[in-house]
Design a protein around this motif. Structure first.
Motif, PDB file in Angstrom:
ATOM      1  N   VAL A   1      33.519  49.554  38.099  1.00 21.68           N
ATOM      2  CA  VAL A   1      33.792  50.928  37.229  1.00 21.68           C
ATOM      3  C   VAL A   1      33.730  50.697  35.585  1.00 21.68           C
ATOM      4  N   LEU A   2      34.380  49.710  35.107  1.00 24.81           N
ATOM      5  CA  LEU A   2      34.642  49.438  33.734  1.00 24.81           C
ATOM      6  C   LEU A   2      33.823  48.255  33.316  1.00 24.81           C
ATOM      7  N   SER A   3      33.127  47.620  33.861  1.00 23.03           N
ATOM      8  CA  SER A   3      32.250  46.366  33.664  1.00 23.03           C
ATOM      9  C   SER A   3      31.438  46.322  34.776  1.00 23.03           C
ATOM     10  N   GLN A   4      30.079  46.608  34.183  1.00 23.01           N
ATOM     11  CA  GLN A   4      28.776  46.347  35.198  1.00 23.01           C
ATOM     12  C   GLN A   4      28.219  44.908  35.429  1.00 23.01           C
ATOM     13  N   GLN A   5      28.978  44.036  34.700  1.00 24.02           N
ATOM     14  CA  GLN A   5      28.587  42.453  34.677  1.00 24.02           C
ATOM     15  C   GLN A   5      28.935  42.065  36.233  1.00 24.02           C
ATOM     16  N   GLY A   6      27.662  41.430  36.837  1.00 26.68           N
ATOM     17  CA  GLY A   6      27.895  40.809  37.887  1.00 26.68           C
ATOM     18  C   GLY A   6      29.006  39.594  38.207  1.00 26.68           C
ATOM     19  N   LEU A   7      29.613  39.577  39.264  1.00 25.23           N
ATOM     20  CA  LEU A   7      30.528  38.654  39.363  1.00 25.23           C
ATOM     21  C   LEU A   7      29.755  37.358  40.005  1.00 25.23           C
ATOM     22  N   THR A   8      30.211  36.134  39.283  1.00 27.25           N
ATOM     23  CA  THR A   8      29.973  34.886  39.565  1.00 27.25           C
ATOM     24  C   THR A   8      30.045  34.554  41.199  1.00 27.25           C
ATOM     25  N   PRO A   9      29.368  33.568  41.803  1.00 26.70           N
ATOM     26  CA  PRO A   9      29.659  33.084  43.282  1.00 26.70           C
ATOM     27  C   PRO A   9      31.288  32.818  43.485  1.00 26.70           C
ATOM     28  N   ALA A  10      31.846  32.297  42.453  1.00 28.18           N
ATOM     29  CA  ALA A  10      33.316  31.921  42.501  1.00 28.18           C
ATOM     30  C   ALA A  10      34.069  32.963  42.381  1.00 28.18           C
ATOM     31  N   GLU A  11      33.674  34.039  41.582  1.00 30.90           N
ATOM     32  CA  GLU A  11      34.513  35.251  41.321  1.00 30.90           C
ATOM     33  C   GLU A  11      34.479  36.075  42.446  1.00 30.90           C
TER      34      GLU A  11
ATOM     35  N   LEU B   1      33.809  34.991  45.379  1.00 27.01           N
ATOM     36  CA  LEU B   1      34.823  34.331  46.687  1.00 27.01           C
ATOM     37  C   LEU B   1      36.340  34.825  46.299  1.00 27.01           C
ATOM     38  N   VAL B   2      36.836  34.596  45.208  1.00 29.88           N
ATOM     39  CA  VAL B   2      38.220  34.970  44.916  1.00 29.88           C
ATOM     40  C   VAL B   2      38.348  36.464  45.342  1.00 29.88           C
ATOM     41  N   PHE B   3      37.608  37.247  44.918  1.00 31.34           N
ATOM     42  CA  PHE B   3      37.531  38.774  45.166  1.00 31.34           C
ATOM     43  C   PHE B   3      37.536  38.958  46.756  1.00 31.34           C
ATOM     44  N   MET B   4      36.869  38.227  47.317  1.00 31.86           N
ATOM     45  CA  MET B   4      37.129  38.420  48.919  1.00 31.86           C
ATOM     46  C   MET B   4      38.351  37.722  49.424  1.00 31.86           C
ATOM     47  N   PHE B   5      38.613  36.599  48.755  1.00 34.40           N
ATOM     48  CA  PHE B   5      39.870  36.131  49.572  1.00 34.40           C
ATOM     49  C   PHE B   5      41.237  36.967  49.178  1.00 34.40           C
ATOM     50  N   MET B   6      41.223  37.553  47.702  1.00 30.06           N
ATOM     51  CA  MET B   6      42.379  38.050  47.516  1.00 30.06           C
ATOM     52  C   MET B   6      42.693  39.356  48.413  1.00 30.06           C
ATOM     53  N   ASN B   7      41.495  40.128  48.638  1.00 32.52           N
ATOM     54  CA  ASN B   7      41.240  41.376  49.300  1.00 32.52           C
ATOM     55  C   ASN B   7      41.802  41.159  50.917  1.00 32.52           C
ATOM     56  N   SER B   8      41.367  39.966  51.520  1.00 32.44           N
ATOM     57  CA  SER B   8      41.670  39.408  52.599  1.00 32.44           C
ATOM     58  C   SER B   8      42.899  39.433  52.510  1.00 32.44           C
ATOM     59  N   ALA B   9      43.668  38.653  51.818  1.00 30.07           N
ATOM     60  CA  ALA B   9      44.977  38.344  51.728  1.00 30.07           C
ATOM     61  C   ALA B   9      45.947  39.666  51.699  1.00 30.07           C
ATOM     62  N   PHE B  10      45.672  40.465  50.821  1.00 27.66           N
ATOM     63  CA  PHE B  10      46.079  41.664  50.730  1.00 27.66           C
ATOM     64  C   PHE B  10      46.293  42.629  52.139  1.00 27.66           C
ATOM     65  N   ILE B  11      45.141  42.316  52.919  1.00 25.30           N
ATOM     66  CA  ILE B  11      45.037  43.188  53.989  1.00 25.30           C
ATOM     67  C   ILE B  11      46.135  42.631  55.045  1.00 25.30           C
ATOM     68  N   LEU B  12      46.047  41.305  55.067  1.00 21.29           N
ATOM     69  CA  LEU B  12      46.957  40.601  56.082  1.00 21.29           C
ATOM     70  C   LEU B  12      48.508  40.672  55.825  1.00 21.29           C
ATOM     71  N   LEU B  13      48.721  40.657  54.344  1.00 26.92           N
ATOM     72  CA  LEU B  13      50.046  40.923  53.888  1.00 26.92           C
ATOM     73  C   LEU B  13      50.500  42.135  54.228  1.00 26.92           C
ATOM     74  N   PHE B  14      49.801  43.276  53.706  1.00 28.32           N
ATOM     75  CA  PHE B  14      50.104  44.674  54.059  1.00 28.32           C
ATOM     76  C   PHE B  14      50.397  44.897  55.440  1.00 28.32           C
ATOM     77  N   GLY B  15      49.137  44.542  56.083  1.00 27.47           N
ATOM     78  CA  GLY B  15      49.312  44.764  57.676  1.00 27.47           C
ATOM     79  C   GLY B  15      50.480  44.184  58.284  1.00 27.47           C
ATOM     80  N   ALA B  16      50.617  42.814  57.952  1.00 26.29           N
ATOM     81  CA  ALA B  16      52.069  42.421  58.635  1.00 26.29           C
ATOM     82  C   ALA B  16      52.978  43.128  58.001  1.00 26.29           C
ATOM     83  N   TRP B  17      53.294  43.332  56.941  1.00 26.87           N
ATOM     84  CA  TRP B  17      54.615  44.226  56.488  1.00 26.87           C
ATOM     85  C   TRP B  17      54.510  45.479  57.412  1.00 26.87           C
TER      86      TRP B  17
END
Length: 243
Positions: free
Chosen positions: A202-212, A214-230
């Motif tokens: 939305v605010l930046s059209q620069q592509g994410l690096t492979p590491a970024e 990976l972190v993006f996917m991990f954090m989203n997965s963690a939030f899904i599991l966390l909020f789902g468990a709650w």
């Protein structure tokens, strides 16, 4: 699980949720196209310039609100006539109930994303943008959809606990501004609403690096599991206020 999903879709029959899924993307795209049309002298990057205008309103404001509406909508029937009591007393596993609702909302948002992308492509053709259609925007849309699931997991928990239809939507709107502030402060990976901003480009059209990525996917997965468990814990051990 399949029976739970089928039940959720049956509840959506003969409702106006499809109209909501169409109106908000159309409205945001019209605003973006209006800005693009009157600023074409400064916006010279074709498809990417158009994306900056249409995705700003859609990804930053309208999509989070749309997610909250969908989550409140799939819990609306249970809050009426003490239906939560019957649902929780049934032999259906609580985990299946929540997963079915989350899956339903995820498909609704995926449909909204596909509709938005089709309108984006149509708008580009109407503006006679001659460049090839950028496939990066499709990737951004899919990343935004994945970030939407983590927001939906949170909003479902709120909609399950809060009987009011409008209150969870208002909370989502407040979270949008908090997410924007965290994104500006470079803490966007720590909040699901900021992850949506990052994923949609939305605010930046620069592509994410492979590491970024990976972190993006991990954090989203963690939030899904966390909020789902709650949310599942709330259903199992907390009383649901129903009218």
């Amino acid at each position: 699980m399949l029976r739970s999903i089928s039940a959720e879709w049956l509840k959506l029959r003969h409702t106006r949720i499809g109209l909501v899924l169409a109106i908000l993307p159309v409205f945001s795209l019209l605003i973006g196209c209006f800005n693009f049309y009157f600023n074409q002298a400064a916006l010279q990057n074709g498809w990417y310039s158009l994306w900056t205008q249409v995705s700003l309103f859609y990804g930053e404001f309208f999509l989070p609100i749309l997610i909250a509406i969908c989550c409140a909508f799939v819990c609306r029937l249970e809050h009426a006539n003490r239906n939560w009591n019957m649902v929780l007393a049934s032999p259906m596993p609580i985990t299946s109930l929540f997963a079915a609702k989350l899956f339903t909302v995820s498909l609704l948002i995926l449909a909204a994303q596909a509709f938005f992308m089709s309108m984006y492509w149509t708008a580009g053709r109407l503006f006679s943008i001659s460049d090839a259609f950028p496939m990066e925007t499709v990737v951004w849309s899919l990343r935004g959809w994945f970030a939407s699931i983590s927001i939906a997991a949170l909003q479902l928990g709120l909609s399950i606990r809060i009987r009011s239809f409008a209150t969870p939507i208002g909370i989502s709107l407040c979270a949008v501004f908090l997410g924007l502030g965290l994104y500006v402060l470079n803490f966007g990976l720590l909040f699901p609403y900021s992850l949506l901003t990052i994923g949609m480009g939305v605010l930046s059209q620069q592509g994410l690096t492979p590491a970024e990525n990976l972190v993006f996917m991990f954090m989203n997965s963690a939030f899904i599991l966390l909020f789902g468990a709650w949310s599942i814990r709330c259903l199992k051990y907390k009383d649901i206020a129903s009218s």
